[in-house]
Design a protein around this motif. Sequence first.
Motif, PDB file in Angstrom:
ATOM      1  N   MET A   1       0.833  -1.182   0.000  1.00 28.07           N
ATOM      2  CA  MET A   1       0.000   0.000   0.000  1.00 28.07           C
ATOM      3  C   MET A   1       0.875   1.240   0.000  1.00 28.07           C
ATOM      4  N   PHE A   2       0.411   2.292  -0.621  1.00 24.61           N
ATOM      5  CA  PHE A   2       1.183   3.508  -0.670  1.00 24.61           C
ATOM      6  C   PHE A   2       0.233   4.691  -0.748  1.00 24.61           C
ATOM      7  N   VAL A   3       0.770   5.861  -0.435  1.00 26.50           N
ATOM      8  CA  VAL A   3      -0.037   7.070  -0.479  1.00 26.50           C
ATOM      9  C   VAL A   3      -0.012   7.635  -1.893  1.00 26.50           C
ATOM     10  N   LEU A   4      -1.178   7.718  -2.507  1.00 27.66           N
ATOM     11  CA  LEU A   4      -1.289   8.249  -3.862  1.00 27.66           C
ATOM     12  C   LEU A   4      -1.643   9.724  -3.774  1.00 27.66           C
ATOM     13  N   ASP A   5      -0.773  10.560  -4.311  1.00 24.79           N
ATOM     14  CA  ASP A   5      -1.007  12.001  -4.296  1.00 24.79           C
ATOM     15  C   ASP A   5      -2.315  12.303  -5.011  1.00 24.79           C
ATOM     16  N   GLU A   6      -3.153  13.116  -4.385  1.00 26.12           N
ATOM     17  CA  GLU A   6      -4.443  13.446  -4.984  1.00 26.12           C
ATOM     18  C   GLU A   6      -4.295  14.200  -6.297  1.00 26.12           C
ATOM     19  N   ASN A   7      -3.100  14.741  -6.547  1.00 23.41           N
ATOM     20  CA  ASN A   7      -2.852  15.462  -7.790  1.00 23.41           C
ATOM     21  C   ASN A   7      -2.326  14.565  -8.909  1.00 23.41           C
ATOM     22  N   THR A   8      -2.185  13.270  -8.626  1.00 27.41           N
ATOM     23  CA  THR A   8      -1.720  12.356  -9.663  1.00 27.41           C
ATOM     24  C   THR A   8      -2.713  12.341 -10.816  1.00 27.41           C
ATOM     25  N   PRO A   9      -2.265  12.580 -12.043  1.00 26.31           N
ATOM     26  CA  PRO A   9      -3.185  12.612 -13.177  1.00 26.31           C
ATOM     27  C   PRO A   9      -3.931  11.285 -13.336  1.00 26.31           C
ATOM     28  N   ARG A  10      -5.205  11.377 -13.601  1.00 23.15           N
ATOM     29  CA  ARG A  10      -6.027  10.187 -13.813  1.00 23.15           C
ATOM     30  C   ARG A  10      -5.490   9.358 -14.971  1.00 23.15           C
ATOM     31  N   GLU A  11      -4.859  10.045 -15.943  1.00 27.85           N
ATOM     32  CA  GLU A  11      -4.375   9.345 -17.140  1.00 27.85           C
ATOM     33  C   GLU A  11      -3.341   8.271 -16.835  1.00 27.85           C
ATOM     34  N   ILE A  12      -2.588   8.433 -15.736  1.00 29.48           N
ATOM     35  CA  ILE A  12      -1.558   7.436 -15.424  1.00 29.48           C
ATOM     36  C   ILE A  12      -1.921   6.601 -14.201  1.00 29.48           C
ATOM     37  N   ALA A  13      -3.198   6.611 -13.815  1.00 31.16           N
ATOM     38  CA  ALA A  13      -3.620   5.830 -12.653  1.00 31.16           C
ATOM     39  C   ALA A  13      -3.216   4.357 -12.735  1.00 31.16           C
ATOM     40  N   PRO A  14      -3.274   3.708 -13.915  1.00 30.76           N
ATOM     41  CA  PRO A  14      -2.862   2.301 -13.971  1.00 30.76           C
ATOM     42  C   PRO A  14      -1.392   2.069 -13.617  1.00 30.76           C
ATOM     43  N   LEU A  15      -0.581   3.129 -13.655  1.00 27.76           N
ATOM     44  CA  LEU A  15       0.847   3.013 -13.334  1.00 27.76           C
ATOM     45  C   LEU A  15       1.175   3.586 -11.966  1.00 27.76           C
ATOM     46  N   ALA A  16       0.145   3.978 -11.218  1.00 26.58           N
ATOM     47  CA  ALA A  16       0.380   4.665  -9.945  1.00 26.58           C
ATOM     48  C   ALA A  16       1.206   3.832  -8.974  1.00 26.58           C
ATOM     49  N   TRP A  17       1.107   2.514  -9.062  1.00 27.94           N
ATOM     50  CA  TRP A  17       1.860   1.650  -8.149  1.00 27.94           C
ATOM     51  C   TRP A  17       3.368   1.771  -8.354  1.00 27.94           C
ATOM     52  N   MET A  18       3.805   2.306  -9.511  1.00 27.15           N
ATOM     53  CA  MET A  18       5.230   2.456  -9.792  1.00 27.15           C
ATOM     54  C   MET A  18       5.785   3.788  -9.306  1.00 27.15           C
TER      55      MET A  18
ATOM     56  N   GLN B   1       1.908  12.098 -18.297  1.00 32.46           N
ATOM     57  CA  GLN B   1       2.807  10.977 -18.521  1.00 32.46           C
ATOM     58  C   GLN B   1       3.519  10.606 -17.235  1.00 32.46           C
ATOM     59  N   MET B   2       4.140   9.433 -17.237  1.00 30.98           N
ATOM     60  CA  MET B   2       5.018   9.043 -16.148  1.00 30.98           C
ATOM     61  C   MET B   2       6.452   9.074 -16.670  1.00 30.98           C
ATOM     62  N   ARG B   3       7.309   9.794 -15.947  1.00 30.54           N
ATOM     63  CA  ARG B   3       8.732   9.813 -16.294  1.00 30.54           C
ATOM     64  C   ARG B   3       9.458   8.817 -15.413  1.00 30.54           C
ATOM     65  N   MET B   4      10.189   7.912 -16.036  1.00 28.74           N
ATOM     66  CA  MET B   4      10.939   6.888 -15.309  1.00 28.74           C
ATOM     67  C   MET B   4      12.428   7.070 -15.596  1.00 28.74           C
ATOM     68  N   VAL B   5      13.180   7.397 -14.548  1.00 30.81           N
ATOM     69  CA  VAL B   5      14.623   7.571 -14.672  1.00 30.81           C
ATOM     70  C   VAL B   5      15.305   6.387 -13.989  1.00 30.81           C
ATOM     71  N   THR B   6      16.124   5.681 -14.735  1.00 31.99           N
ATOM     72  CA  THR B   6      16.833   4.509 -14.215  1.00 31.99           C
ATOM     73  C   THR B   6      18.328   4.780 -14.219  1.00 31.99           C
TER      74      THR B   6
END
Length: 256
Positions: free
Chosen positions: A10-27, A84-89
């Motif tokens: 479980m994690f805290v999801l920022d209320e400002n997280t765009p709905r468009e990337i909700a399926p990736l919110a766990w990342m 979008q989700m930006r992923m930096v590795t």
Amino acid sequence: MVKARTVRSMFVLDENTPREIAPLAWMLGQWRGWGVIAGSHAAPATPDSSGESDQNTPATSADSDDVPDQMVIEEITCEAVGTQMRMVTRIYSASSRVQSLDPSASTEEGLAALVEQDLINEETVYVSVMPTTQELPPPGQFQTRELTASGADQKGLATLWAGVSMGPRVRMISDAIARSPRAQPVEEASRMFGLVAGELMWAQDVTMVGAGESITSISGRLMRIDEGDAVTSDSARTPSNAAANHGGVDVQDSDD
């Protein structure tokens, strides 16, 4: 410390997280862990007479056998940027405090056994979830969503990706690849990400130019670190125990 094989992460999801990337919110968030780069992929591209890498000359099997697999420390940061989700590795070389590290070692065990050294590679990828007209599934259920992504690493390997997400799992396959002279001669690539027992597991398979078959070039297991934690080179982090839901949908770890 996570002891069970399957838990609810479980994690805290920022209320400002765009709905468009909700399926990736766990990342979303910062992750740190360890992994392995295959020896054949750790080897540098073959230089030509001008000193540039020859992208069309794959490493031979003898070359690959001469290069052992390399233990590395990995950091992945995922954040919302617009829709979008930006992923930096970031991948760092590492020295080991132990004679051998069990491949099944947990994230904490791996980090405790390794000492971070130099940055090997850094990559930035922007991921978009394709729009859908489907209704949101009920809590505890997931729907498959299509993804597109684009990114490049510091060595000049640029990739367009197509993929799908299904709950806490993501699969991506290269759609097009462009390479600079310094980049590894990768012809095709695929990636898998999954949440297992609270840890982010991922792996990349690649087919090198002229090789004909794919190899697992890099893999890793990472744990979420608290936003306030300073990321140091040789200390493990304690995963966050905060609780929330994913847009009304709990995120259930994968059993795989």
